[in-house]
Motif scaffolding. Sequence first.
Motif, PDB file in Angstrom:
ATOM      1  N   TYR A  51       0.849  -1.189   0.000  1.00 51.08           N
ATOM      2  CA  TYR A  51       0.000   0.000   0.000  1.00 51.08           C
ATOM      3  C   TYR A  51       0.886   1.241   0.000  1.00 51.08           C
ATOM      4  O   TYR A  51       1.657   1.481   0.934  1.00 51.08           O
ATOM      5  N   VAL A 411      -0.293  -0.531  -4.766  1.00 55.50           N
ATOM      6  CA  VAL A 411      -1.628  -0.014  -5.064  1.00 55.50           C
ATOM      7  C   VAL A 411      -1.870   1.272  -4.283  1.00 55.50           C
ATOM      8  O   VAL A 411      -1.277   1.501  -3.230  1.00 55.50           O
ATOM      9  N   TYR A 415      -7.137   1.008  -4.659  1.00 56.22           N
ATOM     10  CA  TYR A 415      -6.714  -0.329  -5.081  1.00 56.22           C
ATOM     11  C   TYR A 415      -6.303  -0.380  -6.549  1.00 56.22           C
ATOM     12  O   TYR A 415      -6.278  -1.455  -7.152  1.00 56.22           O
TER      13      TYR A 415
END
Length: 425
Positions: A51, A411, A415
């Motif tokens: 992330y 991501v 997402y």
Amino acid sequence: MKLVSYQTATIDPYSKGLGVVPSASVPLDQAANLEWNLLAEDVSLPAAVLYADRMEHNLNWMQAFVAEYGVKLAPHGKTTMAPQLFRRQIDAGAWGITLATAHQSRAAYLGGVERVLMANQLVGRHNMTMVAEMLTDSEFEFFCLVDSVENVEQLGTFFEAAGKSLQVLLELGVPGGRTGVRNDSERDEVVAAIARYPGTLRLAGVELFEGILNDEAQVRAFLRRTVETMHTLAASDRFERMPAILTGAGSAWYDVVAEEFAKESKSGHVEVVLRPGCYLTHDVGIYKKAQADILARNPIARKMGEALLPALQLWAYVQSIPEPDRAIVGFGKRDAAFDAGMPVPARHYRPGNSTPREVTASDGWEVTGLMDQHAFMRIKPGADLKVGDMLSFDISHPCLTFDKWRQVLIVDQAYRVTEVVETFF
């Protein structure tokens, strides 16, 4: 001119955890052009996912922490073995990258890293040859450790014949521990051996690894012994680099190392370098516990707001619910670390819904075992879980998850895949 691999490498259409790649090559950092979205099932699962926002938070947190102490950061790259991530760490302010082997060091060098601290002994002809080749680049700075006369003699003989100068750090160790000289007599013998190769071997500083100790008092005693050694060698004019390097700190005791070493950096004659590696992605197991211990004992860490966040997850499909209290999920030992605890269910998404939901303790979902490609997950009878649902899992010990993936997705908060990261294990 060295090859900067992350600028020339392309997405591998045959690597696991990716989407459809067109016939034309797509550079790793241009993955956003493919318009893959994890939740839209544009990529094959299982997939390892980073992330971006959490990594950025962790990068900034650790740089702010070392800045508070006035010390430098050379994160241990063995965790990710990803030059693209090394570059993020350097761009955020890292002094260099720590590695463990000649192969890892070469991967970092070819990825554009210009300063490598190999926190290990350099042993073997071919490994020395790889380092000598890198040292032909005058812009590249390299260090390795020494803790025996035998190794010093081997290095001196090889690099003298190669016409190269090698910077070495004296490693200190503790009885029952790992590598490193155990006493002053061994220290003096190794330092004397280095001096027999003037112009070839240059003593650049002192190193230790405190992570093999579990008691804070023992860690502090080891650190203070290292500082005393630094003073002894400096007083006898043994260092051939200015400032000399004083380095330690894995991911468990970096705050204690910073406290004990910081005053040395204020002299201007010593460069203190910390080497935690797992902070970039963090985890929910051993390093979550280590960070909690750091927050409990270190006031500077506590005042810095939100602490490190887990930034690496594994996404997989529910592929079978063969019994009311059991689900089989499509990942296994080939995909996630399991040496320090089982993966932990984190998010649940049913394709077609708007967003994933957080899995909570009330769900009662727990991974109880792994096979090569299957995860056994305990569920409550009647749980709202279906075959084809997508689950994400937090992990413990990121090092042994990264090495199972050749390419990893980055991501954003929606997402969307923004980049593909290549690893070099």
